[in-house]
Design a protein around this motif. Structure first.
Motif, PDB file in Angstrom:
ATOM      1  N   PRO A 160       0.862  -1.226   0.044  1.00  0.00           N
ATOM      2  CA  PRO A 160      -0.051   0.131  -0.075  1.00  0.00           C
ATOM      3  C   PRO A 160       0.772   1.296   0.170  1.00  0.00           C
ATOM      4  O   PRO A 160       1.828   1.432   0.796  1.00  0.00           O
ATOM      5  CB  PRO A 160      -0.667   0.022   1.447  1.00  0.00           C
ATOM      6  N   VAL A 161       0.465   2.392  -0.947  1.00  0.00           N
ATOM      7  CA  VAL A 161       1.136   3.518  -1.056  1.00  0.00           C
ATOM      8  C   VAL A 161       0.724   4.575  -0.497  1.00  0.00           C
ATOM      9  O   VAL A 161      -0.444   4.924  -0.662  1.00  0.00           O
ATOM     10  CB  VAL A 161       1.550   3.641  -2.799  1.00  0.00           C
ATOM     11  N   GLN A 162       1.245   5.521   0.304  1.00  0.00           N
ATOM     12  CA  GLN A 162       0.594   6.854   0.705  1.00  0.00           C
ATOM     13  C   GLN A 162       1.776   7.863   0.071  1.00  0.00           C
ATOM     14  O   GLN A 162       3.052   7.765   0.337  1.00  0.00           O
ATOM     15  CB  GLN A 162       0.917   6.657   2.316  1.00  0.00           C
ATOM     16  N   LEU A 163       1.056   9.000  -0.409  1.00  0.00           N
ATOM     17  CA  LEU A 163       1.934   9.947  -1.133  1.00  0.00           C
ATOM     18  C   LEU A 163       1.954  11.305  -0.141  1.00  0.00           C
ATOM     19  O   LEU A 163       0.814  11.441   0.487  1.00  0.00           O
ATOM     20  CB  LEU A 163       1.280  10.269  -2.392  1.00  0.00           C
ATOM     21  N   ALA A 185      -7.079  13.139  -8.011  1.00  0.00           N
ATOM     22  CA  ALA A 185      -7.660  12.537  -9.330  1.00  0.00           C
ATOM     23  C   ALA A 185      -6.821  11.268  -9.952  1.00  0.00           C
ATOM     24  O   ALA A 185      -7.177  10.818 -10.757  1.00  0.00           O
ATOM     25  CB  ALA A 185      -7.739  13.515 -10.409  1.00  0.00           C
ATOM     26  N   TRP A 186      -5.539  11.209  -9.465  1.00  0.00           N
ATOM     27  CA  TRP A 186      -4.475  10.032  -9.873  1.00  0.00           C
ATOM     28  C   TRP A 186      -5.023   8.954  -9.205  1.00  0.00           C
ATOM     29  O   TRP A 186      -4.555   7.807  -9.590  1.00  0.00           O
ATOM     30  CB  TRP A 186      -3.097  10.702 -10.056  1.00  0.00           C
ATOM     31  N   GLY A 187      -5.556   9.178  -8.264  1.00  0.00           N
ATOM     32  CA  GLY A 187      -5.913   8.113  -7.050  1.00  0.00           C
ATOM     33  C   GLY A 187      -4.843   8.031  -5.687  1.00  0.00           C
ATOM     34  O   GLY A 187      -5.010   7.046  -5.162  1.00  0.00           O
ATOM     35  N   TYR A 188      -4.236   9.238  -5.677  1.00  0.00           N
ATOM     36  CA  TYR A 188      -3.295   9.417  -4.520  1.00  0.00           C
ATOM     37  C   TYR A 188      -3.539  10.623  -3.842  1.00  0.00           C
ATOM     38  O   TYR A 188      -2.865  11.460  -3.834  1.00  0.00           O
ATOM     39  CB  TYR A 188      -1.828   9.280  -5.069  1.00  0.00           C
ATOM     40  N   TYR A 287      -1.028  -0.399 -12.861  1.00  0.00           N
ATOM     41  CA  TYR A 287      -0.126   0.174 -11.811  1.00  0.00           C
ATOM     42  C   TYR A 287      -0.866   1.830 -11.802  1.00  0.00           C
ATOM     43  O   TYR A 287      -0.186   2.536 -11.167  1.00  0.00           O
ATOM     44  CB  TYR A 287       1.299   0.372 -12.180  1.00  0.00           C
ATOM     45  N   PHE A 288      -1.962   1.981 -12.667  1.00  0.00           N
ATOM     46  CA  PHE A 288      -2.345   3.164 -12.710  1.00  0.00           C
ATOM     47  C   PHE A 288      -3.873   3.131 -12.064  1.00  0.00           C
ATOM     48  O   PHE A 288      -4.811   2.465 -12.577  1.00  0.00           O
ATOM     49  CB  PHE A 288      -2.658   3.699 -14.037  1.00  0.00           C
ATOM     50  N   PRO A 289      -4.232   3.623 -10.678  1.00  0.00           N
ATOM     51  CA  PRO A 289      -5.480   3.527 -10.079  1.00  0.00           C
ATOM     52  C   PRO A 289      -6.654   4.130 -11.116  1.00  0.00           C
ATOM     53  O   PRO A 289      -7.721   3.234 -11.177  1.00  0.00           O
ATOM     54  CB  PRO A 289      -5.401   4.119  -8.886  1.00  0.00           C
ATOM     55  N   GLU A 290      -6.443   5.270 -11.704  1.00  0.00           N
ATOM     56  CA  GLU A 290      -7.589   5.898 -12.509  1.00  0.00           C
ATOM     57  C   GLU A 290      -7.959   4.968 -13.586  1.00  0.00           C
ATOM     58  O   GLU A 290      -9.012   5.060 -14.044  1.00  0.00           O
ATOM     59  CB  GLU A 290      -7.001   7.202 -13.114  1.00  0.00           C
ATOM     60  N   GLN A 293     -10.112   2.333 -12.164  1.00  0.00           N
ATOM     61  CA  GLN A 293     -11.241   2.653 -11.862  1.00  0.00           C
ATOM     62  C   GLN A 293     -12.185   2.610 -13.090  1.00  0.00           C
ATOM     63  O   GLN A 293     -13.433   2.297 -13.159  1.00  0.00           O
ATOM     64  CB  GLN A 293     -11.316   4.068 -11.198  1.00  0.00           C
ATOM     65  N   VAL A 294     -11.662   3.243 -14.358  1.00  0.00           N
ATOM     66  CA  VAL A 294     -12.404   3.197 -15.291  1.00  0.00           C
ATOM     67  C   VAL A 294     -12.756   1.865 -16.051  1.00  0.00           C
ATOM     68  O   VAL A 294     -13.883   1.508 -16.467  1.00  0.00           O
ATOM     69  CB  VAL A 294     -11.860   3.967 -16.856  1.00  0.00           C
ATOM     70  N   SER A 295     -11.733   1.012 -16.029  1.00  0.00           N
ATOM     71  CA  SER A 295     -11.670  -0.171 -16.445  1.00  0.00           C
ATOM     72  C   SER A 295     -12.934  -1.159 -15.643  1.00  0.00           C
ATOM     73  O   SER A 295     -13.381  -2.080 -16.242  1.00  0.00           O
ATOM     74  CB  SER A 295     -10.415  -1.047 -16.492  1.00  0.00           C
ATOM     75  N   ALA A 296     -13.053  -0.940 -14.461  1.00  0.00           N
ATOM     76  CA  ALA A 296     -13.929  -1.663 -13.669  1.00  0.00           C
ATOM     77  C   ALA A 296     -15.611  -1.278 -13.949  1.00  0.00           C
ATOM     78  O   ALA A 296     -16.497  -2.097 -13.727  1.00  0.00           O
ATOM     79  CB  ALA A 296     -13.770  -1.172 -12.125  1.00  0.00           C
TER      80      ALA A 296
END
Length: 321
Positions: A160-163, A185-188, A287-290, A293-296
């Motif tokens: 898990p990543v925290q920015l 908007a990037w997911g971070y 590796y891109f959360p956005e 999200q779109v693919s889901a």
């Protein structure tokens, strides 16, 4: 489209000897036999690795020794030959079993390594459950392209990543809000902090308690200053940012775990400016959360869509940076 990213590996140099780094003692007598080894077996966590020495924090002292002036909080250990023969690597963060403990001499021998919950090669750290990615808003100015590469590498670890955006005191409130909105908007959603003003530090403290955290990021973003703030007794060396290139200078040369006063472990890692890894195009989207999200929510026309030039691509038709 071909995406080829390679990890950079640097030569590590140490200004101190393994004995100085791994032990709190400075006299040479501390490495002479000082008592009969105990038959007690203990468990502990590897805090640092240097050459053939391992500094291990012991979980607890045996009850029959708890009333003595020792045992110590940590032991200087070697690795048993059997582990070397079977190719068992000992890493920072490993949970280990230590035999033949010499409490008075503060030494022992690592006899076994427990199964790992996670393992990273670069930096070489085991059992981490939290990755704190630190970038500066200013000095050096935040580079979205560089940040993207770090985030891709961070996501590839599965941790898990925290920015965290440091030096928040150097930016205006509108600038801080702009970066917060953009990176969210990037997911971070970033945590903006400042060791100078104390901005965001309490929230950061809470996020680190009872976790095994790896701090990573480019050189010069203030990782060592941050650790000094969190653990004042360490007094790590801090480097200035180059005025001409706006790049940081490497001050951390090896990986080491530090104990947080409120609980938890913090792994400081050497900084670098262009992390790269080998990644196939069809893996990159993971590796891109956005994108996830779109693919889901939407489906591309082709199952093997690379979201590059294919027709009826759901990802390219959405609004994302």
């Amino acid at each position: 489209m071909t995406v080829i990213l390679r990890c950079l590996s640097g030569v590590r140099r140490f200004s101190r000897s393994p004995v100085e780094i791994m032990s709190n003692r400075t006299d040479s007598s501390s490495f002479e036999p000082s008592g009969e080894p105990s038959q007690t077996t203990i468990n502990g966590t590897v805090l640092a690795v240097q050459a053939n020495f391992y500094r291990v924090r012991v979980d607890s002292a045996p009850q029959d020794l708890a009333t003595l002036a020792f045992p110590t909080h940590s032991l200087l250990c070697t690795r048993r030959a059997r582990l070397k023969k079977i190719g068992q690597r000992v890493m920072v963060g490993d949970r280990v079993r230590v035999d033949e403990v010499d409490w008075q001499g503060e030494r022992g021998a690592i006899a076994a390594v427990q199964p790992r919950s996670s393992e990273l090669d670069r930096p070489p750290v085991a059992n981490a459950d939290h990755l704190l990615l630190v970038f500066a808003i200013e000095q050096p100015r935040l580079d979205p392209y560089q940040l993207s590469r770090f985030l891709i590498k961070a996501e590839s670890t599965g941790i898990p990543v925290q920015l965290c955006l440091s030096k928040g005191d150097l930016a205006t409130e509108p600038e801080r809000q702009m970066w917060h909105d953009r990176l969210s908007a990037w997911g971070y959603p970033p945590l903006v902090i400042s060791v100078e003003s104390g901005l965001g530090m309490e929230a950061l403290h809470h996020s680190l308690v009872d976790r095994h955290t790896i701090i990573s990021g480019p050189s010069g973003v203030g990782k060592s200053s941050l650790i000094n703030y969190l653990i004042p007794a360490l007094a790590l060396r801090v480097g200035a940012v180059s005025g001409k290139l706006q790049r940081g200078r490497h001050t951390t040369r090896h990986v080491e775990l530090f104990e947080l006063p409120a609980g938890g472990l913090l792994a400081d890692t050497p900084g670098f400016n262009q992390p790269e890894l080998i990644c196939a195009p069809n893996e990159l989207m993971q590796y891109f959360p956005e994108i996830q999200q779109v693919s889901a929510a939407h489906t591309c026309q082709f199952d093997d869509c690379l979201h590059d030039h294919e027709p009826n691509c759901a990802v390219r038709s959405s609004v994302w940076e």
